[in-house]
Every structure is written in C-alpha cells, then in structure tokens.
Motif scaffolding. Structure first.
Motif, PDB file in Angstrom:
ATOM      1  N   SER A 137       0.861  -1.196   0.000  1.00  5.54           N
ATOM      2  CA  SER A 137       0.000   0.000   0.000  1.00  5.54           C
ATOM      3  C   SER A 137       0.888   1.234   0.000  1.00  5.54           C
ATOM      4  O   SER A 137       1.953   1.226   0.604  1.00  5.54           O
ATOM      5  CB  SER A 137      -0.893   0.074   1.238  1.00  5.54           C
ATOM      6  OG  SER A 137      -1.148  -1.191   1.761  1.00  5.54           O
ATOM      7  N   ASN A 138       0.416   2.281  -0.668  1.00  3.72           N
ATOM      8  CA  ASN A 138       1.178   3.532  -0.667  1.00  3.72           C
ATOM      9  C   ASN A 138       0.291   4.718  -0.276  1.00  3.72           C
ATOM     10  O   ASN A 138       0.626   5.860  -0.562  1.00  3.72           O
ATOM     11  CB  ASN A 138       1.861   3.770  -2.018  1.00  3.72           C
ATOM     12  CG  ASN A 138       0.846   3.966  -3.135  1.00  3.72           C
ATOM     13  OD1 ASN A 138      -0.346   4.097  -2.893  1.00  3.72           O
ATOM     14  ND2 ASN A 138       1.337   3.994  -4.370  1.00  3.72           N
ATOM     15  N   GLY A 139      -0.832   4.411   0.366  1.00  8.91           N
ATOM     16  CA  GLY A 139      -1.693   5.483   0.849  1.00  8.91           C
ATOM     17  C   GLY A 139      -2.663   5.998  -0.199  1.00  8.91           C
ATOM     18  O   GLY A 139      -3.462   6.880   0.075  1.00  8.91           O
ATOM     19  N   SER A 140      -2.620   5.442  -1.412  1.00 10.69           N
ATOM     20  CA  SER A 140      -3.491   5.924  -2.484  1.00 10.69           C
ATOM     21  C   SER A 140      -4.884   5.298  -2.384  1.00 10.69           C
ATOM     22  O   SER A 140      -5.797   5.697  -3.105  1.00 10.69           O
ATOM     23  CB  SER A 140      -2.895   5.562  -3.841  1.00 10.69           C
ATOM     24  OG  SER A 140      -2.944   4.160  -4.027  1.00 10.69           O
ATOM     25  N   GLY A 141      -5.018   4.304  -1.513  1.00  7.84           N
ATOM     26  CA  GLY A 141      -6.299   3.605  -1.431  1.00  7.84           C
ATOM     27  C   GLY A 141      -6.351   2.377  -2.320  1.00  7.84           C
ATOM     28  O   GLY A 141      -7.209   1.532  -2.164  1.00  7.84           O
ATOM     29  N   ILE A 142      -5.422   2.291  -3.271  1.00  7.58           N
ATOM     30  CA  ILE A 142      -5.373   1.080  -4.121  1.00  7.58           C
ATOM     31  C   ILE A 142      -4.204   0.220  -3.636  1.00  7.58           C
ATOM     32  O   ILE A 142      -3.054   0.665  -3.648  1.00  7.58           O
ATOM     33  CB  ILE A 142      -5.147   1.453  -5.600  1.00  7.58           C
ATOM     34  CG1 ILE A 142      -6.187   2.489  -6.047  1.00  7.58           C
ATOM     35  CG2 ILE A 142      -5.209   0.212  -6.485  1.00  7.58           C
ATOM     36  CD1 ILE A 142      -5.835   3.157  -7.361  1.00  7.58           C
ATOM     37  N   ASN A 143      -4.533  -0.986  -3.179  1.00 13.95           N
ATOM     38  CA  ASN A 143      -3.484  -1.890  -2.692  1.00 13.95           C
ATOM     39  C   ASN A 143      -3.162  -2.928  -3.746  1.00 13.95           C
ATOM     40  O   ASN A 143      -3.999  -3.261  -4.580  1.00 13.95           O
ATOM     41  CB  ASN A 143      -3.952  -2.590  -1.415  1.00 13.95           C
ATOM     42  CG  ASN A 143      -4.203  -1.588  -0.297  1.00 13.95           C
ATOM     43  OD1 ASN A 143      -3.706  -0.458  -0.354  1.00 13.95           O
ATOM     44  ND2 ASN A 143      -4.976  -1.996   0.694  1.00 13.95           N
ATOM     45  N   ASN A 144      -1.955  -3.447  -3.689  1.00 14.50           N
ATOM     46  CA  ASN A 144      -1.559  -4.521  -4.604  1.00 14.50           C
ATOM     47  C   ASN A 144      -1.198  -5.757  -3.806  1.00 14.50           C
ATOM     48  O   ASN A 144      -0.399  -5.678  -2.870  1.00 14.50           O
ATOM     49  CB  ASN A 144      -0.324  -4.095  -5.411  1.00 14.50           C
ATOM     50  CG  ASN A 144      -0.669  -3.086  -6.473  1.00 14.50           C
ATOM     51  OD1 ASN A 144      -1.306  -3.401  -7.467  1.00 14.50           O
ATOM     52  ND2 ASN A 144      -0.273  -1.845  -6.243  1.00 14.50           N
ATOM     53  N   LYS A 145      -1.787  -6.881  -4.211  1.00 16.28           N
ATOM     54  CA  LYS A 145      -1.417  -8.156  -3.606  1.00 16.28           C
ATOM     55  C   LYS A 145      -0.270  -8.734  -4.424  1.00 16.28           C
ATOM     56  O   LYS A 145      -0.370  -8.871  -5.639  1.00 16.28           O
ATOM     57  CB  LYS A 145      -2.600  -9.123  -3.657  1.00 16.28           C
ATOM     58  CG  LYS A 145      -3.180  -9.339  -2.298  1.00 16.28           C
ATOM     59  CD  LYS A 145      -4.085 -10.535  -2.210  1.00 16.28           C
ATOM     60  CE  LYS A 145      -4.952 -10.458  -0.962  1.00 16.28           C
ATOM     61  NZ  LYS A 145      -4.346  -9.929   0.240  1.00 16.28           N
ATOM     62  N   ASN A 176      11.808   7.852  -1.700  1.00 15.28           N
ATOM     63  CA  ASN A 176      10.967   8.774  -0.921  1.00 15.28           C
ATOM     64  C   ASN A 176       9.464   8.585  -1.148  1.00 15.28           C
ATOM     65  O   ASN A 176       8.681   9.511  -0.948  1.00 15.28           O
ATOM     66  CB  ASN A 176      11.356  10.237  -1.198  1.00 15.28           C
ATOM     67  CG  ASN A 176      12.852  10.461  -1.026  1.00 15.28           C
ATOM     68  OD1 ASN A 176      13.457   9.872  -0.125  1.00 15.28           O
ATOM     69  ND2 ASN A 176      13.461  11.248  -1.885  1.00 15.28           N
ATOM     70  N   ILE A 177       9.046   7.394  -1.573  1.00 19.96           N
ATOM     71  CA  ILE A 177       7.610   7.077  -1.671  1.00 19.96           C
ATOM     72  C   ILE A 177       7.211   6.380  -0.375  1.00 19.96           C
ATOM     73  O   ILE A 177       7.780   5.341  -0.024  1.00 19.96           O
ATOM     74  CB  ILE A 177       7.354   6.094  -2.843  1.00 19.96           C
ATOM     75  CG1 ILE A 177       7.588   6.772  -4.176  1.00 19.96           C
ATOM     76  CG2 ILE A 177       5.964   5.492  -2.759  1.00 19.96           C
ATOM     77  CD1 ILE A 177       6.348   7.346  -4.801  1.00 19.96           C
ATOM     78  N   ARG A 178       6.260   6.953   0.312  1.00 19.01           N
ATOM     79  CA  ARG A 178       5.788   6.297   1.547  1.00 19.01           C
ATOM     80  C   ARG A 178       4.987   5.063   1.146  1.00 19.01           C
ATOM     81  O   ARG A 178       4.111   5.137   0.304  1.00 19.01           O
ATOM     82  CB  ARG A 178       4.920   7.255   2.363  1.00 19.01           C
ATOM     83  CG  ARG A 178       5.692   8.458   2.888  1.00 19.01           C
ATOM     84  CD  ARG A 178       4.941   9.136   4.025  1.00 19.01           C
ATOM     85  NE  ARG A 178       4.921   8.327   5.226  1.00 19.01           N
ATOM     86  CZ  ARG A 178       5.942   8.269   6.092  1.00 19.01           C
ATOM     87  NH1 ARG A 178       7.026   8.963   5.896  1.00 19.01           N
ATOM     88  NH2 ARG A 178       5.855   7.507   7.165  1.00 19.01           N
ATOM     89  N   GLU A 212       8.874   5.619 -11.713  1.00 18.48           N
ATOM     90  CA  GLU A 212       7.523   5.461 -11.179  1.00 18.48           C
ATOM     91  C   GLU A 212       7.406   4.133 -10.462  1.00 18.48           C
ATOM     92  O   GLU A 212       8.178   3.203 -10.741  1.00 18.48           O
ATOM     93  CB  GLU A 212       6.508   5.466 -12.327  1.00 18.48           C
ATOM     94  CG  GLU A 212       6.341   6.825 -12.961  1.00 18.48           C
ATOM     95  CD  GLU A 212       5.405   6.786 -14.153  1.00 18.48           C
ATOM     96  OE1 GLU A 212       4.947   5.686 -14.525  1.00 18.48           O
ATOM     97  OE2 GLU A 212       5.144   7.866 -14.707  1.00 18.48           O
ATOM     98  N   GLN A 213       6.406   4.056  -9.588  1.00 21.07           N
ATOM     99  CA  GLN A 213       6.133   2.770  -8.946  1.00 21.07           C
ATOM    100  C   GLN A 213       5.768   1.735 -10.010  1.00 21.07           C
ATOM    101  O   GLN A 213       4.983   2.027 -10.918  1.00 21.07           O
ATOM    102  CB  GLN A 213       4.980   2.915  -7.951  1.00 21.07           C
ATOM    103  CG  GLN A 213       4.608   1.611  -7.281  1.00 21.07           C
ATOM    104  CD  GLN A 213       3.486   1.794  -6.275  1.00 21.07           C
ATOM    105  OE1 GLN A 213       3.574   2.601  -5.355  1.00 21.07           O
ATOM    106  NE2 GLN A 213       2.422   1.033  -6.457  1.00 21.07           N
ATOM    107  N   ILE A 214       6.338   0.554  -9.885  1.00 17.70           N
ATOM    108  CA  ILE A 214       6.044  -0.533 -10.822  1.00 17.70           C
ATOM    109  C   ILE A 214       5.586  -1.744 -10.014  1.00 17.70           C
ATOM    110  O   ILE A 214       6.202  -2.065  -8.990  1.00 17.70           O
ATOM    111  CB  ILE A 214       7.316  -0.980 -11.602  1.00 17.70           C
ATOM    112  CG1 ILE A 214       8.053   0.209 -12.202  1.00 17.70           C
ATOM    113  CG2 ILE A 214       7.006  -2.074 -12.605  1.00 17.70           C
ATOM    114  CD1 ILE A 214       7.606   0.615 -13.559  1.00 17.70           C
TER     115      ILE A 214
END
Ligand code: NAG
Length: 306
Positions: A144-152, A164-166, A193-195
């Motif tokens: 999770s990165n706080g965006s509300g969309i989680n990845n399993k 520096n990405i929380r 970017e996040q991948i």
C-alpha cells in the motif's frame, strides 16, 4: 515447520545415518527430493521457488558437518549459501527478520537482503533517496502507498518503489522476500515510477548469440539506474559470452543447479545460493542437472560510470 513434519524429517535423518545404502541413494539424488517424496513432503517442494526457503537445501550428508560451508568471500566476488545465513531483526520493520547477503561493505553500491515475515509483519521505509525493489519468493504480501489502491503480491510478483515514496508491505501469511535497495542516481528531467508486476507477464526478450531465456522486470528507460533480469537455462545450456564488464551484480538462484565461474574459481551452485559480482570479475554459468535453472539478477544500467 509442523511438529509432525519435523518428526518425519528427524526420522528420515536417523534412517539415513543408519542405512549406508540409503545415504548413497540420497547422495546420488543430490538434494534428495525423491527420498522426501516418500515421506509426503513433496507438495512443499513442488511449490515455485520452494528450494530457496526450504531447509533441506544443503545436501543432508553435508548440512551438519561441523565447520562446513560452501560460502566464500573474495575481493571481487562472494558466494553466500543458505547454511551461512544469519537473520536478525530489521530495525525499521515490525516482526520481520532480515539477512543481508550483499552490502557496501563488500564494495557494492546496493544492498540485497532476504526478509522473513510472519502473518502481519510490516515493512519499514528505506532511508531518504533510496529506491527499493521487492520480489516475493514465498507467501503473499500486500503493498500500500496510501493511495487507497493496494496490490497483492504473490510468489513471482515484484514491486519497484521510487525513492521517498511512503509505502508499506504487510504479509498476509508467512512470506519471504528478496529486497534490493540503492541510493538513486538522480538525472535531470528523469523520474522513476512505482512498478508492480509479475515475472510471467514479462515478455521473453531477444538475446542475440545467447541461448538462455531473458526477462527484464523493470523498464529499460533512462530514468531507471538498475534492472532486474530473470534468466532461464535448460540443463546443459551455458552462457556463450565469458562476461567481463563494469556493471555489478547481485544474484539469487531461484531454481536448478549448475557451475558458476567467478574469476578463477568454479563453484557448484544450487537454488537458494546468492552471489555478489564486483565490476570486472570474469563470470560464466552452465546449467546442470535435470531441471531448468532460473536466477534473478541485479544489474546497474543507464548511468555514466564516471
Ligand atoms: C500508489 O499505488 C497506486 C496503485 O498501485 C499507483 O497507481 C500509484 O501510482 C502509486 N502512487 C505513487 C506516488 O507511486
């Protein structure tokens, strides 16, 4: 490990000491997968990459030999084998144990470590300006990165987190990760970017003059200062090029066995082994045995060596 299974393994060890011929059988079979199948542990060893985390990794006739290890540490390379892993609590993480296999103390500009998580363990953040790559070897985690969309992320899945990405990585079940981190080499007008991805979804790439299967887990664009390669060899296949290059490598053998040449040394290696390759160490691999070799390889790219 369930008590019953541990008991079965102990029984197996006892039996193997008692019966010389049985020990011979085990030795011939290498990692004794067949002998374990008779004791119904096979479902475990059939799982993808199970040999990376399976305690039967060391051949049973050598595992308990006092002072014996295949690990070696030289000026331009290291082989770190599972019997020499030392896990300790990771300072920023909750309920997680880490074993650093490669660190700048060896001369690398990155770290590579294994993380063992229980149910509900939680990651900490890397230091400022440090990028992170996580690959799941065992279990399932949620990113999770706080965006509300989680990845399993399941076995064979991975994530790249820019500096520096929380974010947090929480284990759904007991899980094992291999993690790479390095201080990001910033370039003007470029940003990563996040991948999130999965090995199987990455295309097989052309490898002119070579025979192995190659997948790259990160984009090849200039912003990214490293990539992670997944390389597959069928038994008997080997690297054509005897590589000597400026890039550094951190390698985790996910499946199979073979011979790794590092400098003037030739090492028998198997799933679970990790290798540090300093710049310019001569390197070469040949896959042996009956199953394919797959390894995961860190490589720094896209930056001027000056
Ligand atoms: C956070 O995660 C979501 C879902 O994966 C992704 O779309 C988004 O780009 C991420 N945010 C950042 C800042 O990377």
């Amino acid at each position: 490990m369930p008590i019953l299974r541990r008991f079965k393994l102990q029984l197996l060890l006892l039996l193997s000491t008692a019966l010389g011929s049985f020990t011979l059988l085990v030795a011939q079979d290498g990692f004794c997968s067949e002998s374990y199948s008779a004791f119904d542990v096979v479902s475990n060893s059939m799982q993808l990459y199970a040999k990376v985390t399976n305690p039967t990794l060391s051949p049973s006739h050598l595992k308990d030999l006092p002072g014996f290890t295949r690990s070696t540490y030289r000026i331009d390379h290291a082989l770190i084998t599972p019997e020499s892993h030392v896990f300790s609590p990771l300072p920023e993480w909750k309920d997680a144990l880490g074993a650093y296999l490669i660190t700048p103390a060896m001369g690398s500009h990155f770290v590579m470590y294994l993380v063992k998580m229980q149910d509900n363990s939680r990651s900490g953040l890397p230091p400022n300006d440090v990028e992170r790559f996580v690959f799941v070897v065992e279990g399932t985690v949620t990113l999770s990165n706080g965006s509300g969309i989680n990845n399993k992320l399941m076995v064979d899945s991975y994530a790249y987190l820019p500096p520096n990405i929380r974010h947090s990585i929480v284990s759904d079940v007991s899980s094992t990760l291999v993690v790479f981190e390095r201080r990001y080499a910033y370039l003007e007008n470029h940003a990563t970017e996040q991948i999130v991805g999965s090995t199987d979804n990455q295309p097989l790439l052309e490898t002119p003059g070579e025979i192995f299967g190659l997948r790259k887990l990160l984009p090849t664009s200039t912003a990214y200062d490293f990539n992670i390669h997944i390389m597959d060899f069928q038994p008997g296949e080997f690297l054509n090029v005897k590589e000597v290059h400026y890039n550094q490598h951190g390698l985790l053998l996910l499946e199979g066995q073979g011979i790794y040449r590092l400098g003037d040394s030739w090492y028998p290696v198997q799933a679970g082994d990790a290798i540090w390759m300093a710049p310019f160490v001569p390197q070469w691999y040949a896959a042996l045995g009956k199953t394919r070799t797959r390894y995961l390889l860190y490589k720094d790219v896209n930056r001027d060596p000056l």
